[in-house]
Design an enzyme around this catalytic site. Structure first.
Site, PDB file in Angstrom:
ATOM      1  N   ASP A  84      -3.244 -17.289 -39.633  1.00  0.00           N
ATOM      2  CA  ASP A  84      -3.829 -17.787 -38.396  1.00  0.00           C
ATOM      3  C   ASP A  84      -3.371 -19.211 -38.119  1.00  0.00           C
ATOM      4  O   ASP A  84      -3.146 -20.011 -39.030  1.00  0.00           O
ATOM      5  CB  ASP A  84      -5.361 -17.764 -38.512  1.00  0.00           C
ATOM      6  CG  ASP A  84      -6.026 -18.414 -37.324  1.00  0.00           C
ATOM      7  OD1 ASP A  84      -5.976 -17.824 -36.235  1.00  0.00           O
ATOM      8  OD2 ASP A  84      -6.582 -19.527 -37.477  1.00  0.00           O
ATOM      9  N   GLU A  98       0.844 -16.102 -36.559  1.00  0.00           N
ATOM     10  CA  GLU A  98       0.276 -16.282 -35.233  1.00  0.00           C
ATOM     11  C   GLU A  98       0.790 -17.623 -34.718  1.00  0.00           C
ATOM     12  O   GLU A  98       0.278 -18.683 -35.080  1.00  0.00           O
ATOM     13  CB  GLU A  98      -1.254 -16.280 -35.292  1.00  0.00           C
ATOM     14  CG  GLU A  98      -1.869 -16.278 -33.898  1.00  0.00           C
ATOM     15  CD  GLU A  98      -3.129 -17.122 -33.768  1.00  0.00           C
ATOM     16  OE1 GLU A  98      -3.933 -16.818 -32.880  1.00  0.00           O
ATOM     17  OE2 GLU A  98      -3.287 -18.088 -34.532  1.00  0.00           O
TER      18      GLU A  98
END
Length: 701
Positions: A357, A412
């Site tokens: 993330d 991401e």
């Protein structure tokens, strides 16, 4: 005078795609062989790679090398010998003294004082008492420290593997000593890494129809069979690393080694993963190493009383937008903590890889805050770049791929940094895939702002195909981001209030529902087939989940109404959600057979704005999309590369998917040689192409 200097930089050969082997220099500039536009940045690439090599050497030269370095959880935190002896260690360089306290010693700070070594590591050994560990299983513990100003503080151990919350007492999480008599034993081997990655993104807590937090056991029993039935081969689990605030969706981590206790025990999570493996499903962890929750009482912030233990000091250590703390990736112990965290989830829980993330925040000094990336290569080098963050991504990917041959890592990242998904030895970051984050934003924007009879086919194709050659992307039409409060699912954008009144087979098929169902299928299929080398779907969206996703919080009176998945609408045989669910299964099963995701990027032969038709070939299949709202085309001519007989293998207009049954699924289509070519293809076929319909055809024999 002619120079006789010869470049003696070592080289290596790299197969970049089947049958194509390139020679690259082993100095981090290999990327320039793939992309000559990177030539002006060779010095930056060498410097970047040199920094990675420097840190890799530091770690490899340490006692036990990289293997020992990544097993920090066997040194730090609580570890129990077979005879019941407990060892506890913690890195807290700013502390003057430290004590282990808990229920076991009535929280007496003088009962179990820890010893400090020269590196600021405190440790203590507790001998068994009456043949049993001195600390009872599941009892509360903390580390208490005194600071240079004589202040005494209490903290949750940084490496703790179990924290729990008792809201009747306090919202703050408490650390517990987890040492069950019966530890879960894995029964199933890990699945092999699939050629085509099809990911089902899921959140355990919202996976129940009831307005409450779901459990690992419920997910194992009720959701895993659904995922396997649909034909996915990987699950991406969100919000597993413990986070004090449920509404943060798991992105404000407080305890990095503790699986969230709100869903059950660590053994329950192991059973979930093991069961998934038995169904042939890989399990990826949504790992948050880009930042940490700023909580002090139950987080890592100010762990040893200082502002800079695990994080950068001052403004450099704070993410203004996320209101969280930023790791100091240039610190030896912080690297040990994070690298060991990856290995912990891989070895102890048997995860198969990670979706990292917030990678954009890690890669750049501006963390992507208020920064719009234009694709100019200068944005990826120089002062914009956080060298330590880049190094950590390289180090993590290098280690994971050296240690685990089937591991999968996904970034991401919105920036599109060149080399993100190329091996570290080429000078890349080493990720296997990056998320195609522009894709879902495009679909939402089109549905919100443009009537579909004005959709631009060229623009859609450009967004779906605009990715770096030889760098794999994960395509998706919507993930959890698009479903969060403030937005709506694609199904709800298209059908809105009629989903409450007109989704029954007993009601008329209204124009709104007809359009919404048709476009939902088409958007997913064109994203799946044209948009990347992997595919992702967020839990529930496969059947057109209504409304949006919102967690209980002060702003909604702590309601769970939107923090759940309404499986009841799918399981009701009278409702139309079942058709979308079957369509999703049809996509996954057909991809498994023909493998377009692991085939070279599609050749788009037609983008006809007037007809609203897109045609392309990939993986030996022909894909046809007619986005026109009203116009159907009999005998529509499209080019194909291979001569022969074609048949429809997937048809969104099939009645089993709530289509109108306008296409003969048993029909055969024979090619005709093109005079010159047709849409740059040597052959053509003629197909009946109804409005708002997608077809997949393959050559027979």
């Amino acid at each position: 005078m002619t120079s006789t200097h010869q470049d003696t930089t070592p080289t290596f050969s790299q197969e970049v795609e089947p049958g194509r082997v390139l020679t690259m220099k082993a100095d981090g500039t290999g990327l320039t062989v793939l992309d000559p536009w990177l030539d002006p940045f060779k010095d930056d690439l060498r410097k970047r790679y040199g920094f990675f090599e420097k840190w890799k050497k530091i770690i490899e030269d340490s006692p036990g090398g990289l293997d020992n370095f990544t097993k920090g959880y066997e040194y730090y935190g609580f570890n129990v010998d077979k005879d019941g002896t407990i060892h506890y260690r913690e890195w807290a360089p700013n502390a003057v003294t430290a004590s282990l306290v808990g229920d076991f010693n009535q929280w007496d700070v003088n009962a179990n004082i820890m010893k400090r070594n020269q590196y600021g590591v405190y440790e203590i050994t507790l001998a068994p008492v009456n043949g049993a560990p001195a600390i009872p299983h599941n009892s509360k513990v903390k580390i208490s420290m005194t600071l240079p100003n004589n202040e005494r503080i209490y903290r949750l151990p940084a490496w703790i593997n179990r924290v729990t919350q008792d809201l009747a007492v306090s919202p703050t999480y408490e650390a517990v000593f987890w040492n069950p008599d019966h530890k879960y034993v894995f029964k199933n081997p890990r699945p092999k890494r699939p050629e085509s990655l099809r990911i089902y993104e899921a959140h355990v807590g919202i996976s129940t129809t009831e307005p409450r937090v779901g459990t690992y056991k419920e997910f194992t029993q009720n959701i895993l069979p659904r995922i396997a039935y649909l034909g996915y081969n990987a699950i991406q689990l969100m919000a597993v690393m413990e986070h004090a605030y449920y509404a943060s969706f798991g992105y404000q981590v407080t305890s990095f080694f503790a699986p969230s206790s709100r869903y059950g025990t660590p053994e329950d999570l192991k059973e979930l993963i093991d069961t998934a493996h038995g169904l042939g499903l890989m399990v990826l962890l949504d790992v948050v190493h880009s930042h940490a929750c700023k909580n002090v009482d139950d987080g890592l912030n100010r762990f040893d009383g200082s502002d800079h233990c695990y994080f950068h000091e001052g403004a450099k250590g704070r993410h203004e937008l996320w209101d969280s703390r930023l790791f100091n990736y240039g610190n030896y112990e912080v690297l040990r903590f994070l690298m060991s965290n990856l290995r912990y989830w891989m070895d102890v829980f048997q995860f198969d890889g990670f979706r990292f993330d917030g990678v954009t925040s890690m890669l750049y000094t501006h963390h992507g805050i208020g920064y719009g990336f234009s694709g100019n290569y200068h944005e990826y080098f120089g002062a914009n770049v956080d060298d330590e963050g880049v190094m950590y991504c390289q180090l993590a990917n290098y280690y994971l791929h050296e240690k685990y041959k089937n591991v999968i890592t996904i970034a991401e990242d919105v920036s599109g940094m060149p080399g993100s998904c190329r091996p570290v030895k080429e000078g890349g970051l080493g990720f296997d895939y990056r998320l195609a984050m522009a894709m879902p934003d495009t679909w939402i924007k089109l549905l919100k702002e443009v009537s579909d009879d004005n959709w631009n086919m060229g623009h859609i194709v450009h967004i779906l195909t605009n990715r770096r050659h030889l760098e794999k992307t994960i395509a998706y039409s919507e993930s959890h981001d698009q479903a969060l409060v403030g937005d709506k699912t694609l199904a709800f954008w298209m059908m809105d209030k009629e989903m409450y009144t007109n989704m029954s087979d007993l009601t008329e098929l209204t124009p709104v529902i007809d359009r919404g169902m048709a476009l939902h299928k088409m958007i997913r299929l064109i994203s799946h087939t044209l948009g990347g080398e992997g595919y992702l779907n967020f839990e529930g969206n496969e059947f057109g989940h209504p409304e949006w996703l919102d967690f209980p919080r002060e702003g909604n009176n702590s309601s769970f109404h939107y923090a759940r998945r309404q499986w009841n609408v799918l399981d009701d045989p009278l409702l139309r959600y079942k058709y979308l669910n079957e369509w999703d299964r049809g996509m996954q099963v057909t991809e498994e057979k023909y493998g377009w995701l692991h085939s070279p990027q599609a050749y788009v032969s037609r983008k006809n704005e007037g007809d609203k038709v897109v045609a392309f070939e990939r993986g030996g299949a022909l894909f046809l999309f007619n986005f026109h709202p009203t116009q159907s085309y009999p005998d529509y001519r499209v080019g194909v590369s291979d001569a022969g007989k074609y048949k429809v293998v997937l048809n969104s207009d099939d009645k089993q998917y709530l289509g109108h049954g306008r296409v003969d699924t048993q029909g055969e289509y024979f090619t005709t040689p093109a005079e010159g070519d047709w849409d740059t293809r040597p052959h053509w076929i003629q197909v009946y192409l109804p409005s708002r319909t997608a077809l997949v055809l393959t050559r027979q024999g």
